[in-house]
Design an enzyme around this catalytic site. Structure first.
Site, PDB file in Angstrom:
ATOM      1  N   ASN A 572       0.833  -1.204   0.000  1.00  0.00           N
ATOM      2  CA  ASN A 572       0.000   0.000   0.000  1.00  0.00           C
ATOM      3  C   ASN A 572       0.867   1.252   0.000  1.00  0.00           C
ATOM      4  OD1 ASN A 572       0.897  -0.559   2.685  1.00  0.00           O
ATOM      5  ND2 ASN A 572      -0.578   0.945   3.422  1.00  0.00           N
ATOM      6  N   CYS A 574       2.074   2.922   2.435  1.00  0.00           N
ATOM      7  CA  CYS A 574       3.138   2.970   3.449  1.00  0.00           C
ATOM      8  C   CYS A 574       3.849   1.634   3.623  1.00  0.00           C
ATOM      9  CB  CYS A 574       2.569   3.441   4.784  1.00  0.00           C
ATOM     10  SG  CYS A 574       1.728   5.032   4.690  1.00  0.00           S
ATOM     11  N   GLU A 576       2.988  -1.418   4.508  1.00  0.00           N
ATOM     12  CA  GLU A 576       2.736  -2.383   5.574  1.00  0.00           C
ATOM     13  C   GLU A 576       1.599  -3.360   5.257  1.00  0.00           C
ATOM     14  OE1 GLU A 576      -0.143   0.917   6.847  1.00  0.00           O
ATOM     15  OE2 GLU A 576       1.685   0.652   5.679  1.00  0.00           O
TER      16      GLU A 576
END
Length: 930
Positions: A572, A574, A576
């Site tokens: 995604n 970021c 994670e």
């Protein structure tokens, strides 16, 4: 001998020079009498001119040297005053004169400065001897046009009330600063702001001033909300919180900020559960952030106060529960105590008319024009309601590929990435934060080299995406060929369409088949280069532009719990979240984070409390799935079918401080392991319990869960796929066999349970260090959409206070050394070791700790890597180490600016790096690369 400005010095009408700075009619100067007058830059010029001529003599009045010196000094004073004038449009005459003194001293005009100081002292003594008794009060202009009377005694009493539990805050010092900025006839808004700004200016002296500032800000918010909602205001406002809460809910529903369903709750029962004393735990950055970006406002009035905000979020999350009030109170308690905090979209939108609560959306873009623009359209809709986006672009054919419909040649993936970039800029997240998207591309894609250049500041702007994040989606086969110094082949995905959906050994076999076809001339569009050369460019661009990030396709897929349902094609925004996507499903994840600090007792984890908090948090996250507003049908379909959530952690560095453990130590690595094991165990257990209550998620059968394979077990699958290129600890301490048995019997409610998000904003709200991050700096100014905030490491301040070392000199030393303690001689070595900042740690310690966490996670972690002085060799080593240690993804590579380099220190750990072949990124014979 006292030197006094000569009476024949230039007048304001005829100064030596006139400042080029235009006076601002909106700015005011408060005189010692309390009267305010318009600010004039020319008066500063005149004052400096007088001081100069008093020392130099009248013969210098026409001197170009004096003219230039006065102009330069005036500009310095105006520059110093600029920030305070922007923050608050009234400046005290004493503050202006202080800045004149400083400018004279810093510029080497010591004789002039001495004369100026002596003159000010004499004038102060004259005023003191002639002043009448001090004024007992001053008037405040209220919003209704009426005047009220306030005295310094009233302000002092207010300050004492806000500081009663803070031992290192000086009320007299605060009062003196406030007195400088208030005047007779001041508006109520300016008066309230002056109190906050006075306390805010002292935060760098002691972190407790941050709490005072927050409480003064809260006082203003309460007064405003209570006044607008016609709630009685007295000295015991907490007693009126219940009345306020009723009025707030009904008013917010009336103006269509909240769902009318919230009025059907037993509001009296909920109001009784509110705990206004929890307002006092806020630090200024946290409360100001909530005020600016989260609280519901009507016109200019902030209707929402902190405890009502947390209850509103809890009410939304419990809206489908049987006993809604009981669950809302349960959810409210974990939120308002900061034991757990939901993600920003959940805090923004819970209880509103459009409850889009999910944090992350993952999509895959098809290889046709209609599908590409449909995916960009989905991006816009998802971004509108505060979703962060991860797009897989690996299916889009490369530059030079044939377009069958027109028999022309494709322009490749880059032009479409430019459109996606501009869409993210145009459609921000609900007007509350910038739109954000990350594009992923697999390493075998023929456009990958152009993809690496997307964030460069040079080249054709039509092929640059300055606002979009990018990430490499790297198969294990590529990493193996880098280490073994072999060749690598780039293909267009229209010639090799199945590579996109293959992982591990299946990918390797098919990839080698396509290489043989290319060699035989059956695939005309391909390019071959040394794998290590492409790796060098990847790392070079990462250092130069911060992108693309390094993420590992096979680790994400081989350990994926729901791999029977599809392939993970990207992470995604970021890095994670690791969930599968396809044309019919946009993966969705709902996030929240455990406050690790609140679950420590004497430095050890309170297992019972942690279990309780995690159970409640998992129920809240699971509730999001039905309650959530979905702007596109593919997202709803995917989320209801698989029900993934991502429980994470924040405050890891704070916990290490409380345990007196340095981040770069074996003890810290062990703590990362044990704390994550506990959170993972209780989260998986909670999902299992929810399955017993609510049923398993629809696609459970065939999952790794259903086969008795938990995240810790899936490491064996990765080792089998990767052969000798995995070295990851697999020790465990809890009773996983019993949990494994329970899951086999009753299943899981959620396909995925765990993911560690960056927590950049919610950590600020809770007054914690972000996520799993080491301390960035011990003292710095943070800038975000709410403004600039001084941030001081409160744990360092406590340690220095205990040693009797916290004073003004220490504050100045920290500022000089950019928040680093390593060069400050009087700080003991054990304190220096504990309070290294992120750039003073050997990066390998971050990877070792992350590897220990990764074994417990069914998704990934957002992991920033820090290097004070990056080199080709260092980058090569740390990213290979991340791969070998089993990490699924990495996030930003952060390095110091050139002005900070020489102040940074680099500490190394004694353990040897992993035994992989090391290649330099640039020229292996160049000293700069080593």
């Amino acid at each position: 001998m006292h030197t006094q400005p000569a009476p024949s010095a230039p007048t304001e009408a005829n100064p030596i020079i006139k400042s080029n700075t235009k006076s601002e009619s909106n700015y005011q100067v408060k005189k010692r009498s309390g009267q305010t007058v318009p600010f004039s830059a020319d008066k500063i010029t005149v004052a400096i001119s007088k001081a100069m001529l008093a020392v130099e003599g009248q013969k210098a009045s026409g001197s170009q040297r004096i003219h230039d010196a006065v102009q330069q000094l005036t500009d310095q004073v105006l520059s110093a005053l600029q920030r305070s004038l922007i923050a608050y449009p009234v400046v005290h005459i004493e503050d202006i004169q202080d800045q004149v003194e400083l400018a004279l001293m810093r510029s080497g005009h010591h004789k002039v400065a001495r004369a100026y100081v002596l003159y000010r002292t004499e004038r102060a003594q004259q005023r003191a001897s002639s002043e009448a008794s001090p004024k007992v009060g001053f008037s405040i202009l209220e919003s209704d046009g009426q005047h009220s009377i306030c005295s310094l005694n009233d302000i002092e009493a207010l300050l004492h009330d806000h500081c009663d539990d803070l031992t290192d805050v000086s009320v007299p010092k605060l009062l003196k600063l406030i007195e400088k900025s208030i005047f007779d006839g001041i508006s109520r808004n300016d008066f309230n702001q002056s109190l906050v700004l006075a306390a805010r200016g002292l935060i760098d002296l002691d972190p407790d001033y941050s709490k005072v500032t927050a409480r003064l800000l809260l006082q203003n918010l309460r007064d405003s909300a209570f006044s607008y909602l016609a709630v009685a205001i007295d000295n015991s406002q907490d007693l009126n919180y219940a009345d306020y809460f009723h009025r707030y809910i009904h008013t917010a529903c009336k103006h269509q900020y909240l769902d009318e369903e919230l009025k059907s709750y037993d509001l009296e029962r909920l109001a009784d559960a509110l705990n206004p004393s929890r307002d006092r735990q806020f630090e200024y950055l946290g409360l100001q952030t909530l005020t600016d970006r989260y609280f519901i406002k009507h016109n200019t009035v902030c209707l929402e106060l902190p405890q009502a905000f947390f209850m509103r979020v809890a009410m939304g999350l419990s809206i489908n529960e049987v006993d809604r009030e009981a669950r809302a109170i349960e959810f409210y308690n974990v939120l308002s105590s900061f034991d757990f905090m939901a993600s920003t979209p959940t805090l923004f939108n819970s209880g509103t008319l459009r409850p889009q609560l999910s944090s992350c959306y993952l999509t895959t873009v098809p290889d046709d024009l209609s599908g590409i623009y449909s995916a960009i359209h989905d991006n816009a809709l998802l971004s509108k309601f505060a979703g962060g986006l991860g797009n897989d672009w690996s299916r889009v054919r490369g530059l030079g590929a044939v377009i069958k419909g027109t028999h022309g040649q494709s322009q490749g993936v880059v032009p479409f990435l430019k459109v996606a970039n501009d869409t993210a800029v145009a459609v921000n997240q609900g007007g509350k934060r910038k739109g954000a998207v990350c594009a992923y591309l697999e390493t075998w894609h023929i456009d990958v080299e152009d993809f690496l250049d997307l964030r460069k500041n040079t080249g054709d702007e039509r092929r640059r995406t300055h606002d979009m994040n990018t990430a490499n989606w790297i198969p294990d086969l590529f990493m193996q060929r880098v280490v073994e110094d072999q060749m690598w082949t780039l293909f267009s995905p229209d010639d090799t369409p199945d590579l996109h959906d293959l992982v591990g050994n299946a990918f390797k076999q098919r990839y080698e088949y396509y290489e043989a076809q290319a060699d035989a001339g059956q695939i005309p569009l391909f390019r071959r280069l040394k794998a290590v050369d492409l790796w060098r460019k990847m790392l070079s661009m990462l250092f130069e532009t911060g992108h693309p990030w390094i993420t590992f396709k096979d680790a994400c897929n081989v350990r994926y719990t729901n791999q029977h349902q599809g392939v993970v094609h990207s992470s995604n925004l970021c890095t994670e979240i690791t969930l599968h996507t396809n044309d019919d499903e946009i993966a969705v994840c709902n996030l929240g984070s455990i406050n690790l600090v609140n679950h420590l007792v004497d430095g050890e984890i309170d297992q019972s409390k942690l279990e309780t908090t995690v159970r409640t948090a998992m129920r809240m996250l699971d509730n999001v799935i039905e309650y959530n507003y979905y702007s596109v049908p593919q997202a709803r379909r995917s989320n209801l079918k698989h029900r993934p959530v991502g429980l994470g952690v924040m405050g890891f560095q704070d916990a290490l401080y409380l345990r007196a453990q340095a981040y770069d130590s074996d003890e810290a690595t062990q703590f990362a392991d044990k704390s994550m094991e506990a959170i993972s165990y209780y989260a998986i257990q909670a999902s299992n319990e929810l399955a017993q209550e609510r049923g398993t998620y629809p696609s459970y059968d065939g999952s790794l869960w259903s086969q008795g394979i938990l995240p810790i077990d899936s490491i064996d699958l990765l080792e089998k796929s990767r052969s000798n290129y995995l070295d990851q600890d697999r020790s465990q301490t809890l009773d996983w066999d019993s949990l494994r048995s329970s899951i086999k019997q009753t299943g899981m409610r959620n396909s995925n349970c765990l993911a560690i998000a960056p927590t950049a904003t919610i950590s600020n709200i809770c007054g914690l260090s972000q996520s799993i991050e080491p301390t960035y700096q011990n003292l710095y100014v943070k800038s975000n959409l709410s403004g600039e905030f001084t941030v001081v490491n409160k744990h360092l301040v406590t340690a220095l206070k205990n040693l009797g070392l916290w004073d003004d000199v220490m504050v100045n030393d920290l500022k000089y050394y950019d928040g680093s303690v390593q060069a400050i001689e009087r700080i003991p070595d054990h304190v220096k070791a504990l309070f290294k900042n992120a750039f003073e740690l050997d990066t390998r310690w971050l990877i070792e700790a992350a590897s220990r966490r990764q074994k417990w996670l069914d998704q990934a972690q957002s992991l920033n890597l820090y290097l004070a002085e990056p080199s080709g060799k260092k980058l090569d080593q740390i990213y290979k180490l991340a791969w070998v240690r089993g990490l699924k993804t990495t996030y930003y590579l952060r390095s110091l600016g050139a002005t900070q380099m020489e102040k940074a220190t680099s500490q190394s750990i004694e353990t040897e790096p992993t035994e992989t072949k090391v290649c330099s990124i640039l020229d292996p014979d160049c000293d700069a690369c080593q």
